[in-house]
Design an enzyme around this catalytic site. Structure first.
Site, PDB file in Angstrom:
ATOM      1  N   ASN A  18       8.401 101.253  58.010  1.00  8.09           N
ATOM      2  CA  ASN A  18       9.349 100.306  57.405  1.00  8.09           C
ATOM      3  C   ASN A  18       9.177 100.139  55.901  1.00  8.09           C
ATOM      4  O   ASN A  18       9.490  99.083  55.352  1.00  8.09           O
ATOM      5  CB  ASN A  18       9.262  98.939  58.094  1.00  8.09           C
ATOM      6  CG  ASN A  18       9.950  98.941  59.434  1.00  8.09           C
ATOM      7  OD1 ASN A  18      10.040  99.977  60.089  1.00  8.09           O
ATOM      8  ND2 ASN A  18      10.426  97.795  59.868  1.00  8.09           N
ATOM      9  N   HIS A  42       0.377  98.902  61.322  1.00  9.26           N
ATOM     10  CA  HIS A  42       1.784  98.962  60.900  1.00  9.26           C
ATOM     11  C   HIS A  42       1.911 100.020  59.803  1.00  9.26           C
ATOM     12  O   HIS A  42       1.512  99.802  58.662  1.00  9.26           O
ATOM     13  CB  HIS A  42       2.206  97.588  60.378  1.00  9.26           C
ATOM     14  CG  HIS A  42       3.693  97.403  60.254  1.00  9.26           C
ATOM     15  ND1 HIS A  42       4.601  98.437  60.316  1.00  9.26           N
ATOM     16  CD2 HIS A  42       4.440  96.277  60.055  1.00  9.26           C
ATOM     17  CE1 HIS A  42       5.827  97.956  60.173  1.00  9.26           C
ATOM     18  NE2 HIS A  42       5.756  96.652  60.019  1.00  9.26           N
ATOM     19  N   THR A  61       8.715  89.116  63.252  1.00  9.96           N
ATOM     20  CA  THR A  61       8.308  88.124  62.262  1.00  9.96           C
ATOM     21  C   THR A  61       9.079  86.836  62.506  1.00  9.96           C
ATOM     22  O   THR A  61      10.310  86.830  62.517  1.00  9.96           O
ATOM     23  CB  THR A  61       8.568  88.644  60.839  1.00  9.96           C
ATOM     24  OG1 THR A  61       7.765  89.798  60.616  1.00  9.96           O
ATOM     25  CG2 THR A  61       8.231  87.589  59.800  1.00  9.96           C
ATOM     26  N   TYR A 100       6.481  99.871  54.114  1.00 10.36           N
ATOM     27  CA  TYR A 100       5.342  99.081  53.661  1.00 10.36           C
ATOM     28  C   TYR A 100       4.227  99.991  53.125  1.00 10.36           C
ATOM     29  O   TYR A 100       4.428 101.197  52.940  1.00 10.36           O
ATOM     30  CB  TYR A 100       4.873  98.162  54.784  1.00 10.36           C
ATOM     31  CG  TYR A 100       5.891  97.107  55.147  1.00 10.36           C
ATOM     32  CD1 TYR A 100       6.376  96.213  54.190  1.00 10.36           C
ATOM     33  CD2 TYR A 100       6.413  97.022  56.442  1.00 10.36           C
ATOM     34  CE1 TYR A 100       7.329  95.258  54.518  1.00 10.36           C
ATOM     35  CE2 TYR A 100       7.367  96.067  56.776  1.00 10.36           C
ATOM     36  CZ  TYR A 100       7.825  95.185  55.803  1.00 10.36           C
ATOM     37  OH  TYR A 100       8.775  94.250  56.112  1.00 10.36           O
ATOM     38  N   ASN A 123      14.135 102.625  57.728  1.00 10.04           N
ATOM     39  CA  ASN A 123      13.669 101.336  57.199  1.00 10.04           C
ATOM     40  C   ASN A 123      14.820 100.672  56.471  1.00 10.04           C
ATOM     41  O   ASN A 123      14.729 100.371  55.301  1.00 10.04           O
ATOM     42  CB  ASN A 123      12.448 101.518  56.289  1.00 10.04           C
ATOM     43  CG  ASN A 123      12.595 102.679  55.322  1.00 10.04           C
ATOM     44  OD1 ASN A 123      13.083 102.500  54.218  1.00 10.04           O
ATOM     45  ND2 ASN A 123      12.209 103.876  55.736  1.00 10.04           N
TER      46      ASN A 123
END
Length: 352
Positions: free
Chosen positions: A175, A172, A25, A177, A229
């Site tokens: 982590n 994805h 990112t 999410y 994570n």
């Protein structure tokens, strides 16, 4: 025996080496999550990688809570990605788009929406906004229609990615999410077909993978997992995530690759567990040295190795890796990672 610099094929994606750019990112898009011109140069500089996995890219507005991160849910975003993928291809590289929904790790200040998750929970840590980090806010349990719409949004984002010129996508699923939130009993307290049993908690992931592979082909689809994570807090236990069952499903789908961030200290070696049950191409990542990366591929513990933060300060990373040349040390200062300028992005300040 294969080497790190030998060609490899992930599904239909033919790559010139087994060095992969991990998703990073970098926050250089507009406030409307539209990629910008400077991103063309950034990705083109890294076309020597066998495969580039793009920075995490939002599938819809409610799920993209990182300030200035890119999206791929509308026409303007698709058109802005096209010069980026074209520049990578012109230099002989391959690039896939990482599809992202952050779930409860978003803030209304960024999205304009209340955070959504598998269940009514609150992330106890701090989340990013345009004015710095703030405390997480309560997330609302997604309705069944919102769950189904999110699956469709992943599918549509995959279709948009191919239209934008990407060679494929990576889902994805880690982590902490949204997909991870459905997998974990700590964040999934649902009483319907998406919660409770292992079969039910896997349903959301399976529906997304099925929708994406049906839309663009399994041979252009990858997925990312991780046993840790720490960025989002350690609220998901390693042993809780059913990687063996997930691998069986991915084998059936015959997806192009699985990428995973390797174990942190004190946790089991996830690569070994995945390798024992997943039959496709495996990409691993976790601050590998050159020597360890070479060994992992030559021993066939993995098919490829991805590198992340050190590539920020070394646009010629693959060349240096091949020649065993000293790398420019990375700096952790936020202004180099997320602050939106060319410094620390397309060029690196000289060492003091």
């Amino acid at each position: 025996m294969p080497t790190l610099f030998d060609p490899i094929v992930y599904g239909r994606i033919e790559c010139k080496n087994r060095v992969v750019l991990a998703p990073l990112t970098r926050a250089r898009s507009t406030i409307d999550s539209v990629p910008t011109d400077i991103m063309v140069k950034y990705y083109a500089q890294r076309a020597d990688f066998g495969l580039i996995i793009s920075e995490a890219t939002g599938i819809n507005r409610p799920g993209l809570g990182w300030p200035y991160a890119p999206g791929i849910w509308n026409k303007e975003q698709v058109e802005a990605w096209k010069p980026i993928t074209k520049a990578v291809h012109e230099k002989g590289g391959k690039i896939v788009c990482q599809l992202w929904h952050m779930g409860r790790l978003v803030h209304p200040e960024v999205t304009g929406c209340d955070p959504l998750s598998a269940s009514d929970t609150t992330f106890e840590g701090r989340v990013r906004t345009y004015h710095g980090k703030v405390q997480g806010v309560p997330a609302r349990e997604m309705t069944l229609e919102e769950v189904k719409q999110t699956v469709r949004d992943f599918r549509d984002a995959a279709i948009n990615s191919i239209e934008a010129g990407f060679d494929g996508v990576q889902i994805h699923a880690t982590n902490g999410y949204l997909i991870h939130q459905f997998l974990s009993e700590k964040t999934n307290h649902r009483k319907d077909e998406y919660g409770g049993s292992l079969e039910n908690r896997l349903r959301f992931l399976k529906e997304i993978v099925t929708a994406v592979t049906d839309a663009i082909g399994a041979d252009r689809t990858g997925i990312r997992f991780s046993p840790n994570n720490e960025i989002q807090g350690t609220f998901i236990d390693f042993e809780e995530i059913p990687y063996a069952e997930i691998s069986d499903f991915l084998n059936e789908k015959n997806i192009a690759f699985v990428a995973l961030r390797e174990n942190v200290e004190g946790q089991p070696h996830l690569g070994q567990k995945i390798r024992s049950c997943y039959k496709g191409k495996l990409i691993i990542n976790q601050d590998f040295t050159r020597e360890k990366a070479l060994k992992e591929v030559e021993s066939q513990a993995a098919d490829a190795v991805s590198f992340g933060r050190l590539t920020i300060s070394n646009t010629d990373f693959v060349e240096k890796l091949r020649a065993n040349i000293h790398m420019t040390p990375r700096k952790n200062e936020i202004q180099y990672w997320y602050e939106g300028t060319a410094e620390g992005y397309t060029y690196w300040p000289e060492e003091e």
